[in-house]
Enzyme design. Structure first.
Site, short mmCIF file in Angstrom:
data_model
loop_
_atom_site.label_atom_id
_atom_site.label_comp_id
_atom_site.label_asym_id
_atom_site.label_seq_id
_atom_site.Cartn_x
_atom_site.Cartn_y
_atom_site.Cartn_z
NE ARG A 113 0.24 1.53 4.51
CZ ARG A 113 1.47 1.97 4.70
NH1 ARG A 113 2.24 2.29 3.67
NH2 ARG A 113 1.98 2.08 5.92
CG ASP A 159 4.86 4.27 7.74
OD1 ASP A 159 5.04 5.50 7.60
OD2 ASP A 159 3.98 3.79 8.47
CE LYS A 166 6.91 -2.30 18.07
NZ LYS A 166 5.96 -1.34 17.51
CD GLU A 211 -1.98 -5.51 18.45
OE1 GLU A 211 -1.56 -4.76 19.34
OE2 GLU A 211 -1.95 -5.20 17.25
CD GLU A 238 7.19 -0.20 7.94
OE1 GLU A 238 7.53 0.37 8.98
OE2 GLU A 238 6.01 -0.52 7.68
NE ARG A 284 0.83 9.82 15.14
CZ ARG A 284 0.38 9.32 14.00
NH1 ARG A 284 -0.73 9.78 13.49
NH2 ARG A 284 1.04 8.36 13.38
P1 0O2 Z 1 -0.14 1.08 9.85
O1 0O2 Z 1 -1.55 1.55 9.80
O2 0O2 Z 1 -0.03 -0.42 9.80
O3 0O2 Z 1 0.76 1.76 8.86
P2 0O2 Z 1 6.86 4.80 12.92
O4 0O2 Z 1 5.65 4.76 13.83
O5 0O2 Z 1 6.60 4.07 11.60
O6 0O2 Z 1 7.40 6.16 12.72
P3 0O2 Z 1 8.12 2.86 14.59
O7 0O2 Z 1 7.14 2.99 15.69
O8 0O2 Z 1 9.55 2.69 14.97
O9 0O2 Z 1 8.06 4.09 13.61
O10 0O2 Z 1 7.70 1.73 13.62
P4 0O2 Z 1 7.76 0.18 13.76
O11 0O2 Z 1 7.93 -0.30 15.15
O12 0O2 Z 1 8.77 -0.29 12.76
O13 0O2 Z 1 6.28 -0.22 13.31
C1 0O2 Z 1 5.69 0.33 12.18
C2 0O2 Z 1 4.55 -0.53 11.69
O14 0O2 Z 1 4.67 -1.89 12.15
C3 0O2 Z 1 3.19 -0.09 12.18
O15 0O2 Z 1 2.72 0.91 11.34
C4 0O2 Z 1 2.37 -1.39 12.05
O16 0O2 Z 1 2.00 -1.64 10.71
C5 0O2 Z 1 3.39 -2.43 12.46
N1 0O2 Z 1 3.34 -2.66 13.90
C6 0O2 Z 1 4.24 -2.25 14.82
N2 0O2 Z 1 3.89 -2.65 16.05
C7 0O2 Z 1 2.72 -3.32 15.91
C8 0O2 Z 1 1.84 -3.98 16.85
O17 0O2 Z 1 2.08 -4.01 18.04
N3 0O2 Z 1 0.73 -4.57 16.33
C9 0O2 Z 1 0.43 -4.56 15.00
N4 0O2 Z 1 -0.68 -5.18 14.61
N5 0O2 Z 1 1.23 -3.93 14.10
C10 0O2 Z 1 2.36 -3.32 14.55
P5 0O2 Z 1 1.67 2.00 11.84
O18 0O2 Z 1 2.01 3.28 11.18
O19 0O2 Z 1 1.58 1.99 13.33
O20 0O2 Z 1 0.30 1.49 11.32
#
Ligand code: 0O2
Length: 212
Positions: A59, A88, A128, A170, A155, A72
């Site tokens: 996506r 991402d 995590k 989840e 990403e 944010r």
């Molecule tokens: P979406 O809607 O899926 O895009 P960032 O927040 O990207 O600036 P961060 O926090 O270091 O940086 O990112 P990380 O840990 O690499 O995680 C980014 C993405 O991984 C998330 O994107 C989720 O898609 C997935 N992810 C991370 N942790 C979890 C979790 O605990 N549960 C689930 N289901 N997915 C997770 P977004 O942007 O949060 O959401």
């Protein structure tokens, strides 16, 4: 709320149109990587009678969602800020049958000359606290346009079918509860993640027995 809410409708529409144009390269980067992954999947399957990729989805984030994330994180809106701070914008999810497949596909991709691995987060080796497991790669690849070459970050989330099942459910549960889940939820989810990891180990062991 984003910067768009402060603009009148024609201005907001113009900003969005410009942004959509700038974001085209992210779609092209995703297209390139999807092709690379499909080639790896098909060729490895032919050579080794095992397809290391179960399915792939992708996506590109919507402009409004990108602007919200930028805000944010405390950055002013603009394509430069997006390039630098939002990693991402373009996302690919690779779901593999077994844990060793996840690392093998990541290694095969990283070995390609035009794929630069910017960062790796290994939430399989170190899940995590809530139990989330996946291998996250931020990669940068060149996109060849009519008048220039742009290096674009994507990403890539890589995980097994069991990890994907856990993450999807989840996400759904917390979305429904809007982050206000009942107290025992967190413990239940962690326990379910351990069950998913156990399932991965058992399936991998069976697969290795069959391969031998
Ligand atoms: P979406 O809607 O899926 O895009 P960032 O927040 O990207 O600036 P961060 O926090 O270091 O940086 O990112 P990380 O840990 O690499 O995680 C980014 C993405 O991984 C998330 O994107 C989720 O898609 C997935 N992810 C991370 N942790 C979890 C979790 O605990 N549960 C689930 N289901 N997915 C997770 P977004 O942007 O949060 O959401």
């Amino acid at each position: 709320m984003t910067v768009l809410d402060d603009l009148d409708q024609p201005h907001a529409a113009a900003v969005l149109r410009d942004l959509r144009r700038e974001l085209m390269v992210y779609k092209f980067a995703v297209d390139e990587l999807m092709t690379k992954l499909r080639i790896l999947s098909e060729e490895f399957d032919f050579a080794h009678q095992h397809d290391p990729i179960e399915h792939i989805t992708s996506r590109v984030k919507q402009p409004e969602a990108i602007l919200r994330k930028l805000q944010r994180k405390g950055h002013a809106p603009g394509i430069e800020a997006i390039r630098e701070h939002i990693e991402d914008v373009a996302g690919i999810r690779v779901v593999c049958p077994f844990v060793p497949d996840v690392y093998m596909v990541a290694r095969m991709l990283g070995q390609q000359d035009d794929v630069e691995i910017v960062r790796t987060k290994d939430y399989i080796a170190e899940p995590k606290p809530n139990g989330y497991r996946s291998l996250h790669l931020i990669v940068r690849i060149p996109v060849f346009l009519s008048d220039r070459v742009e290096k674009v970050k994507v990403e890539i989330q890589m995980r097994t079918i069991a990890m994907d099942f856990w993450a999807a459910v989840e996400h759904e549960l917390f979305y429904k509860y809007d982050g206000e889940a009942p107290d025992d939820f967190a413990e239940e989810l962690r326990a379910a993640a351990v069950t998913a990891a156990d399932l991965d180990s058992r399936m991998t062991a069976l697969h290795q027995r069959i391969r031998r």
